[in-house]
Design an enzyme around this catalytic site. Sequence first.
Site, PDB file in Angstrom:
ATOM      1  N   TRP A 146       8.617  22.573  14.832  1.00  0.00           N
ATOM      2  CA  TRP A 146       8.407  21.843  13.761  1.00  0.00           C
ATOM      3  C   TRP A 146       7.396  22.386  12.988  1.00  0.00           C
ATOM      4  O   TRP A 146       6.371  22.798  13.255  1.00  0.00           O
ATOM      5  CB  TRP A 146       8.371  20.160  14.195  1.00  0.00           C
ATOM      6  CG  TRP A 146       8.247  19.541  12.800  1.00  0.00           C
ATOM      7  CD1 TRP A 146       9.323  19.453  11.682  1.00  0.00           C
ATOM      8  CD2 TRP A 146       7.080  18.499  12.569  1.00  0.00           C
ATOM      9  NE1 TRP A 146       8.562  18.462  10.850  1.00  0.00           N
ATOM     10  CE2 TRP A 146       7.741  18.023  11.278  1.00  0.00           C
ATOM     11  CE3 TRP A 146       6.076  18.011  13.036  1.00  0.00           C
ATOM     12  CZ2 TRP A 146       6.848  16.980  10.364  1.00  0.00           C
ATOM     13  CZ3 TRP A 146       5.571  16.989  12.382  1.00  0.00           C
ATOM     14  CH2 TRP A 146       5.586  16.827  11.109  1.00  0.00           C
ATOM     15  N   ASP A 191       5.983  15.319  21.901  1.00  0.00           N
ATOM     16  CA  ASP A 191       6.058  14.604  20.355  1.00  0.00           C
ATOM     17  C   ASP A 191       7.827  14.065  20.762  1.00  0.00           C
ATOM     18  O   ASP A 191       8.545  14.797  20.803  1.00  0.00           O
ATOM     19  CB  ASP A 191       6.208  15.892  19.446  1.00  0.00           C
ATOM     20  CG  ASP A 191       6.486  15.339  18.139  1.00  0.00           C
ATOM     21  OD1 ASP A 191       6.798  14.305  18.232  1.00  0.00           O
ATOM     22  OD2 ASP A 191       6.540  16.295  17.257  1.00  0.00           O
ATOM     23  N   ALA A 210       9.856  12.035  18.248  1.00  0.00           N
ATOM     24  CA  ALA A 210      10.342  11.550  16.989  1.00  0.00           C
ATOM     25  C   ALA A 210      11.453  11.364  16.736  1.00  0.00           C
ATOM     26  O   ALA A 210      11.864  10.631  15.698  1.00  0.00           O
ATOM     27  CB  ALA A 210       9.756  12.633  15.871  1.00  0.00           C
ATOM     28  N   LYS A 228      12.516   7.654  11.968  1.00  0.00           N
ATOM     29  CA  LYS A 228      13.761   8.242  11.967  1.00  0.00           C
ATOM     30  C   LYS A 228      14.778   6.592  12.679  1.00  0.00           C
ATOM     31  O   LYS A 228      15.397   6.271  12.079  1.00  0.00           O
ATOM     32  CB  LYS A 228      14.391   9.380  12.614  1.00  0.00           C
ATOM     33  CG  LYS A 228      13.253  10.339  12.642  1.00  0.00           C
ATOM     34  CD  LYS A 228      13.373  11.058  11.268  1.00  0.00           C
ATOM     35  CE  LYS A 228      11.898  11.797  11.336  1.00  0.00           C
ATOM     36  NZ  LYS A 228      11.796  12.846  10.434  1.00  0.00           N
TER      37      LYS A 228
HETATM   38  C1  LMR Z   1      11.821  17.043   9.155  1.00  0.00           C
HETATM   39  O1  LMR Z   1      11.554  17.885  10.183  1.00  0.00           O
HETATM   40  O2  LMR Z   1      12.540  17.159   8.351  1.00  0.00           O
HETATM   41  C2  LMR Z   1      11.032  15.862   9.370  1.00  0.00           C
HETATM   42  O3  LMR Z   1      10.439  15.329  10.300  1.00  0.00           O
HETATM   43  C3  LMR Z   1      10.272  15.297   7.975  1.00  0.00           C
HETATM   44  C4  LMR Z   1       9.132  16.098   7.683  1.00  0.00           C
HETATM   45  O4  LMR Z   1       8.071  15.455   7.581  1.00  0.00           O
HETATM   46  O5  LMR Z   1       9.066  17.219   7.756  1.00  0.00           O
END
Ligand code: LMR
Length: 394
Positions: A127, A208, A210, A243
């Site tokens: 991420w 993590d 999420a 989410k």
């Molecule tokens: C994403 O990966 O799009 C989400 O987790 C929102 C973000 O804060 O990046």
Amino acid sequence: MFEALPPAPTDKILALIELYRADPRPGKLDLGVGVYKDRDGRTPVMRAVREAEKRLLASQETKTYLGLVGDAAFNMAMIRLVFGENADTARIRAAQTPGGSGALRLCAELIKRSRPEATVWVSDPTWANHVPILRDTGLKVREYPYFDADTGTVRFEAMLEALAKAESGDAVLLHGCCHNPTGANLNEAQWTALAGLLADKRLLPFIDIAYQGFGEGLDADAAGLRIVAAKVPEMVAAASCSKNFAVYRDRVGAAMVMGTNGTQADAALGHMLAAARTLYSMPPDHGAAAVRIVLGDPALRADWEAELDETRNRMLSLRVKFAEALRQRSNSDRFDFIASHRGMFSRLGLTEAQVERLRNDHGVYMVGDSRINVAGLPEDRLDDLAKAIVAVLD
Ligand code: LMR
């Protein structure tokens, strides 16, 4: 004094939101930021959350401080949601945080305070905000191989091989489910093998989670984390409610730590809270209070789970239909992996230039690494989208 500042780094996901907003074309399509959307492109407040908010407004008598740790009942409910009903709560602690990012930061701060020289290993890719959070905390970061772009699958052997070379006391950041950005996840046998390696090498799992409930189901999505928890003496986990409760802007998350025993877990929690005090002091209450009410009320909880099931099933069916549309249009099985991936994202395997052409020529917005938000796929225009994607391939 600010004249010497270079431009600040921009987050590629958030930058896309602005670009999309500024595009006047009516048929534009947003497959960027990870926000769930229904058939009509809306991100609704979940039924159970709305009801919990009503109850909260009717019963709340004060807004005085709750303290650094936040709402104790929320924290316990989150430990059970993530670690399971049989969680060893005697040695697991949680702190309510502003979203999953706040939780990630507190876990990182704890690692930094416990072992300042530790390296945190992250998946390649991961991420967009993981590495900035870790680096801002002052931790070293290294990558382990994760994704095979040609097959759309996890490079598990290469991943284990890299982690076998990590130093004892290093931390390994793992996506509990619904890997962001690839959508390619570990299976149960792989989690078991990985848990063995983490325990043998005395590496700290940093999980993590999420998107719990967005992949296969609430318990199935936490299965890997629970396999690890059963095997290792210590771990940290960052959970987000953004989410699965759709409370994105309310900022609801939990930083969790499992210690060898309760005393060590308490000490670790104390250090996370000391870090929180200087970062933001106390977490916002409203969203976490609503989540606590939902998780503590059997009828609301059942309704929340039912709506979450609908959400997940919609994404699964979009995956299947989109893979099929791409199969037809490309006359190949190149994109079949989209149907077997889980969670909100898949990476299509396009170049940055192809992604840019999709944006410029077709008004289709996705992250530069060709990550798409599956929930943003237009049910009635899948074929048009597949056609546009195939058009930029050559
Ligand atoms: C994403 O990966 O799009 C989400 O987790 C929102 C973000 O804060 O990046």
